[in-house]
Design an enzyme around this catalytic site. Structure first.
Site, PDB file in Angstrom:
ATOM      1  N   LYS A 231      40.593  49.720  38.869  1.00 18.42           N
ATOM      2  CA  LYS A 231      40.183  49.970  37.487  1.00 18.42           C
ATOM      3  C   LYS A 231      38.842  50.703  37.461  1.00 18.42           C
ATOM      4  O   LYS A 231      38.668  51.705  36.802  1.00 18.42           O
ATOM      5  CB  LYS A 231      40.098  48.631  36.747  1.00 18.42           C
ATOM      6  CG  LYS A 231      39.668  48.745  35.308  1.00 18.42           C
ATOM      7  CD  LYS A 231      39.777  47.401  34.616  1.00 18.42           C
ATOM      8  CE  LYS A 231      39.181  47.495  33.217  1.00 18.42           C
ATOM      9  NZ  LYS A 231      39.247  46.221  32.507  1.00 18.42           N
ATOM     10  N   GLU A 237      36.010  46.991  48.843  1.00 18.59           N
ATOM     11  CA  GLU A 237      37.152  46.780  49.736  1.00 18.59           C
ATOM     12  C   GLU A 237      38.167  47.921  49.578  1.00 18.59           C
ATOM     13  O   GLU A 237      38.692  48.459  50.555  1.00 18.59           O
ATOM     14  CB  GLU A 237      37.860  45.454  49.406  1.00 18.59           C
ATOM     15  CG  GLU A 237      37.084  44.206  49.771  1.00 18.59           C
ATOM     16  CD  GLU A 237      36.209  43.704  48.638  1.00 18.59           C
ATOM     17  OE1 GLU A 237      35.816  44.519  47.763  1.00 18.59           O
ATOM     18  OE2 GLU A 237      35.904  42.500  48.631  1.00 18.59           O
ATOM     19  N   GLY A 321      41.900  43.474  34.660  1.00 18.12           N
ATOM     20  CA  GLY A 321      42.562  43.649  35.960  1.00 18.12           C
ATOM     21  C   GLY A 321      43.704  42.662  36.165  1.00 18.12           C
ATOM     22  O   GLY A 321      44.798  43.019  36.596  1.00 18.12           O
ATOM     23  N   ARG A 322      43.449  41.400  35.844  1.00 17.11           N
ATOM     24  CA  ARG A 322      44.463  40.371  36.116  1.00 17.11           C
ATOM     25  C   ARG A 322      45.600  40.391  35.102  1.00 17.11           C
ATOM     26  O   ARG A 322      46.545  39.610  35.208  1.00 17.11           O
ATOM     27  CB  ARG A 322      43.799  38.997  36.187  1.00 17.11           C
ATOM     28  CG  ARG A 322      42.959  38.625  34.975  1.00 17.11           C
ATOM     29  CD  ARG A 322      42.070  37.428  35.264  1.00 17.11           C
ATOM     30  NE  ARG A 322      41.164  37.114  34.174  1.00 17.11           N
ATOM     31  CZ  ARG A 322      39.977  37.666  33.987  1.00 17.11           C
ATOM     32  NH1 ARG A 322      39.550  38.614  34.818  1.00 17.11           N
ATOM     33  NH2 ARG A 322      39.204  37.298  32.996  1.00 17.11           N
ATOM     34  N   GLU A 407      40.318  33.077  37.212  1.00 21.59           N
ATOM     35  CA  GLU A 407      39.333  34.093  36.849  1.00 21.59           C
ATOM     36  C   GLU A 407      39.175  34.127  35.324  1.00 21.59           C
ATOM     37  O   GLU A 407      38.123  34.481  34.809  1.00 21.59           O
ATOM     38  CB  GLU A 407      39.760  35.477  37.375  1.00 21.59           C
ATOM     39  CG  GLU A 407      38.616  36.470  37.432  1.00 21.59           C
ATOM     40  CD  GLU A 407      38.939  37.735  38.227  1.00 21.59           C
ATOM     41  OE1 GLU A 407      38.380  37.918  39.319  1.00 21.59           O
ATOM     42  OE2 GLU A 407      39.747  38.537  37.750  1.00 21.59           O
ATOM     43  N   HIS A 438      58.190  19.606  52.426  1.00 23.40           N
ATOM     44  CA  HIS A 438      58.047  19.156  53.817  1.00 23.40           C
ATOM     45  C   HIS A 438      56.613  19.320  54.294  1.00 23.40           C
ATOM     46  O   HIS A 438      56.355  19.346  55.492  1.00 23.40           O
ATOM     47  CB  HIS A 438      59.026  19.923  54.711  1.00 23.40           C
ATOM     48  CG  HIS A 438      60.445  19.638  54.343  1.00 23.40           C
ATOM     49  ND1 HIS A 438      61.139  18.560  54.840  1.00 23.40           N
ATOM     50  CD2 HIS A 438      61.284  20.238  53.465  1.00 23.40           C
ATOM     51  CE1 HIS A 438      62.357  18.532  54.316  1.00 23.40           C
ATOM     52  NE2 HIS A 438      62.458  19.540  53.468  1.00 23.40           N
ATOM     53  N   LYS A 558      29.328  39.709  45.282  1.00 19.04           N
ATOM     54  CA  LYS A 558      29.435  41.140  45.636  1.00 19.04           C
ATOM     55  C   LYS A 558      28.053  41.711  45.917  1.00 19.04           C
ATOM     56  O   LYS A 558      27.850  42.437  46.890  1.00 19.04           O
ATOM     57  CB  LYS A 558      30.042  41.929  44.471  1.00 19.04           C
ATOM     58  CG  LYS A 558      31.512  41.751  44.256  1.00 19.04           C
ATOM     59  CD  LYS A 558      31.976  42.726  43.176  1.00 19.04           C
ATOM     60  CE  LYS A 558      33.281  42.297  42.547  1.00 19.04           C
ATOM     61  NZ  LYS A 558      33.676  43.072  41.395  1.00 19.04           N
TER      62      LYS A 558
HETATM   63  O1  F6P Z   1      35.902  41.224  41.577  1.00 15.97           O
HETATM   64  C1  F6P Z   1      36.893  40.826  40.692  1.00 15.97           C
HETATM   65  C2  F6P Z   1      37.610  41.991  40.137  1.00 15.97           C
HETATM   66  O2  F6P Z   1      36.790  42.682  39.281  1.00 15.97           O
HETATM   67  C3  F6P Z   1      38.895  41.579  39.455  1.00 15.97           C
HETATM   68  O3  F6P Z   1      38.700  41.140  38.172  1.00 15.97           O
HETATM   69  C4  F6P Z   1      39.700  42.819  39.578  1.00 15.97           C
HETATM   70  O4  F6P Z   1      41.057  42.577  39.357  1.00 15.97           O
HETATM   71  C5  F6P Z   1      39.375  43.211  40.996  1.00 15.97           C
HETATM   72  O5  F6P Z   1      38.031  42.868  41.168  1.00 15.97           O
HETATM   73  C6  F6P Z   1      39.603  44.642  41.346  1.00 15.97           C
HETATM   74  O6  F6P Z   1      38.837  45.490  40.557  1.00 15.97           O
HETATM   75  P1  F6P Z   1      39.143  47.044  40.496  1.00 15.97           P
HETATM   76  O7  F6P Z   1      40.527  47.195  39.973  1.00 15.97           O
HETATM   77  O8  F6P Z   1      38.107  47.619  39.584  1.00 15.97           O
HETATM   78  O9  F6P Z   1      39.036  47.581  41.891  1.00 15.97           O
END
Ligand code: F6P
Length: 590
Positions: A231, A237, A321-322, A407, A438, A558
């Site tokens: 987003k 990452e 995002g979620r 979240e 199990h 972060k």
């Molecule tokens: O760090 C959490 C977060 O902001 C989530 O809310 C989001 O889904 C994820 O990181 C990834 O963010 P982006 O889509 O901006 O890379």
């Protein structure tokens, strides 16, 4: 503001007088209201009753089941009575759940700390609908992006979209994390039966080198399309993985320096001159463009990365995002299962939206599930909630829900910044049955913590030509019964349990569950399930008076990760703190 009676017309009129109530205040602290007092009184009447006694009460099945779309929800195994449910619904009314829901559907900026609308429901609106955000009807734009996704899907499926060496795409690598990974990955797995042959999707999220190594293992850069989903397009990452993949693609499709351009001569991008000798000039980016598309709200950062913005699929800051699997974030999923199945998932979500938007709270499935969660979290005080799908294909659903729920509702302050007055979001966990049976079900049945559970099961499976599905279903239903009823010492003795073992083989029962049943795990049913949980999370957040749509809690870690990385790489590292960081410094990796 919508009429309260319209949405809450089934309220028990004898409970209190509607006319006495002030207009709902969306910031109301429900614990200060008479509805809350009434709830706690109703709770006192129920809390001492065992589920065996509760389940024997008349009329329970009619009053404590609900249907939405293809889903049947059985709430009869909850430590609640219809009267207690009514009291919970009264609290929901007083908290302004319906008004807050209407505000979301009206495109108001209910995500107040980010001053944003919350518009994921617009993503599954049919083309004929209107959904206004900041005075714009966003539905046409939503459908434009869907059409662009469908166009790419068609081009990839038909072989019209080729990589830099002219070969068709056989592998999709989705790069993203959190909401940019969990939704598409969960749904890709859930819709296994609907995937197109000959096209594999892989998902890389973590910055762990093992993640990227696994993502490229055995894949051919020449036939790989990377979908970078972020987003913000700033997530470390994701960008780290995307850069690594860029080098991997470049190394795989670029010609040897100064030699043949390495293509099959088709010149798929129409610019043979795009290949330069040293492979590091801007022309190389044209190569990369054949293998990368982006999904983002941030066109500038996408362009800076070297992805052609024509190959960027847009979404909007009003999609959290979620909550974004319905948007272009689901591109890898659409590529895998095709446009029709993707649209069926959207339609499933929309069906639940309509139910949530229009049904009286007392018959409203997501509202009831949310209220039961509040009952367990705040009145019974149970800290966790388990989601147990009896479908291996829903293996990632609990992980998906962890982000959606935790979240959203893992918050300690209310909308106005004052401390939360109730315990907010529970810890959500789970994994598919019967494997869980199990493993950790021992604790569910006999442990000292009580964990309310959702048992999600299906009556049919297109995979099954024998008795697997019946057995799986029987297990799900049996677990709900065992958790609720348990087995008394007398029953154990009667069943022949030796006296010395009776204490060990007694089951207290009284452990609540919701059973969610559907015919089969289709794309539509998946959409319904996701939307059901989304609106349940919404309901809980509205009762608690928190903002379910921001996520400031992820930021500090972060920031500190960036600081620590700098520390580990700088000369000043010697001043680093004691403990783990010190150990890393004392064990240099090269
Ligand atoms: O760090 C959490 C977060 O902001 C989530 O809310 C989001 O889904 C994820 O990181 C990834 O963010 P982006 O889509 O901006 O890379």
């Amino acid at each position: 503001m919508a009429s309260r009676r319209f949405f809450g017309s089934n309220e028990p009129d004898d409970y209190f007088s509607w006319d006495d109530l002030p207009e709902p205040d969306l910031q109301v602290d429900v614990t200060t209201t008479r509805e809350w007092d009434a709830l706690t009184e109703a709770f006192e009447d129920v809390r001492g009753l065992h589920l065996r006694a509760l389940m024997a009460l008349d009329g329970r099945r009619e009053a404590m089941t609900c249907e939405v779309g293809d889903l049947y929800l059985d709430f009869t195994r909850h430590r609640a009575t219809p009267v207690l449910l009514d009291a919970l619904v009264a609290v929901a009314e007083r908290a302004g759940v319906a008004e807050r829901r209407d505000a979301m559907f009206s495109g108001e900026h209910i995500n107040s700390t980010e001053d944003r609308a919350v518009g994921h429901v617009a993503l599954r609106c049919p083309e004929s609908a209107r959904f206004s955000i900041d005075d714009d009807d966003v539905v046409p734009e939503v459908h434009r992006v869907l059409a662009a996704m469908a166009d790419l899907t068609e081009r990839v499926h038909s072989g019209d979209w080729v990589g830099a060496t002219g070969e068709p795409i056989r592998t999709i690598i989705n790069v993203g994390i959190g909401g940019s990974d969990l939704g598409p990955e969960m749904a890709y797995r859930a819709l296994r039966r609907y995937r197109r042959d000959g096209l594999e999707c892989r998902f890389v999220s973590n910055v762990d080198p093992a993640g990227i190594a696994a993502a490229i293992d055995g894949a051919d850069p020449a036939t790989t399309l990377v979908v970078v989903v972020s987003k913000t397009f700033t997530t470390d990452e994701t960008l780290t993985n995307a850069h690594t993949l860029k080098e991997w693609i470049r190394a795989g499709v670029a010609p040897p320096a100064g030699g043949d351009d390495g293509t099959n001569g088709d010149d798929p991008i129409g610019e043979d001159e795009a290949v330069d000798d040293d492979n590091d000039g801007p022309d190389d980016e044209a190569w990369v463009a054949q293998h990368f598309v982006a999904v983002s709200t941030n066109a500038e950062a996408v362009a800076a990365f070297g992805i052609d913005v024509d190959n960027m699929f847009r979404f909007w800051d009003w999609v959290g995002g979620r909550y974004s699997v319905w948007s272009a974030v689901g591109l890898s999923l659409m590529l895998a299962v095709g446009e029709d199945h993707f649209r069926q998932m959207l339609a499933g979500g929309h069906e639940v939206d309509e139910h949530f938007r229009t049904q009286p709270l007392r018959q409203n499935a997501p509202v009831l599930t949310g209220l039961l969660r509040v009952l367990y979290r705040d009145l019974y005080g149970f800290p966790t909630h388990a989601v147990l799908p009896y479908a291996a294909d829903l293996g990632r659903f609990p992980a998906y829900l962890q982000q959606l729920d935790m979240e959203s509702n893992g918050k300690r302050v209310r909308l106005d910044g004052s401390p939360a007055t109730l315990r907010t979001g529970a810890i959500v966990w789970g994994q598919p049955g019967t494997n869980g049976q199990h493993a950790f079900y021992q604790l569910l049945h006999q442990g000292t913590s009580i964990v309310p559970v959702d048992l999600i099961a299906f009556s049919e499976s297109a995979d099954d030509s024998g008795d697997h599905q019946r057995k799986l279903l029987a297990n799900a239903l049996a677990q709900g019964r065992a958790l609720a009823e348990g087995r008394s010492a007398d029953e154990a003795i009667e069943a022949g349990v030796p006296e010395a073992q009776v204490a060990h083989r007694t089951f207290p029962g009284n452990r609540p569950s919701t059973t969610i049943l559907a015919g089969e795990l289709t794309p539509g049913v998946l959409g319904q399930l996701i939307a059901l949980y989304e609106h349940s999370v919404f309901t809980q957040g509205a009762i608690w008076g928190i903002n379910s749509f921001d996520q400031w809690g992820v930021e500090l870690g972060k920031e500190l990760a960036a600081d620590v990385l700098e520390e580990l790489e700088s000369d000043e590292a010697q001043d680093a703190p004691e403990g783990a960081a010190r150990w890393v410094l004392d064990h240099p990796h090269d």
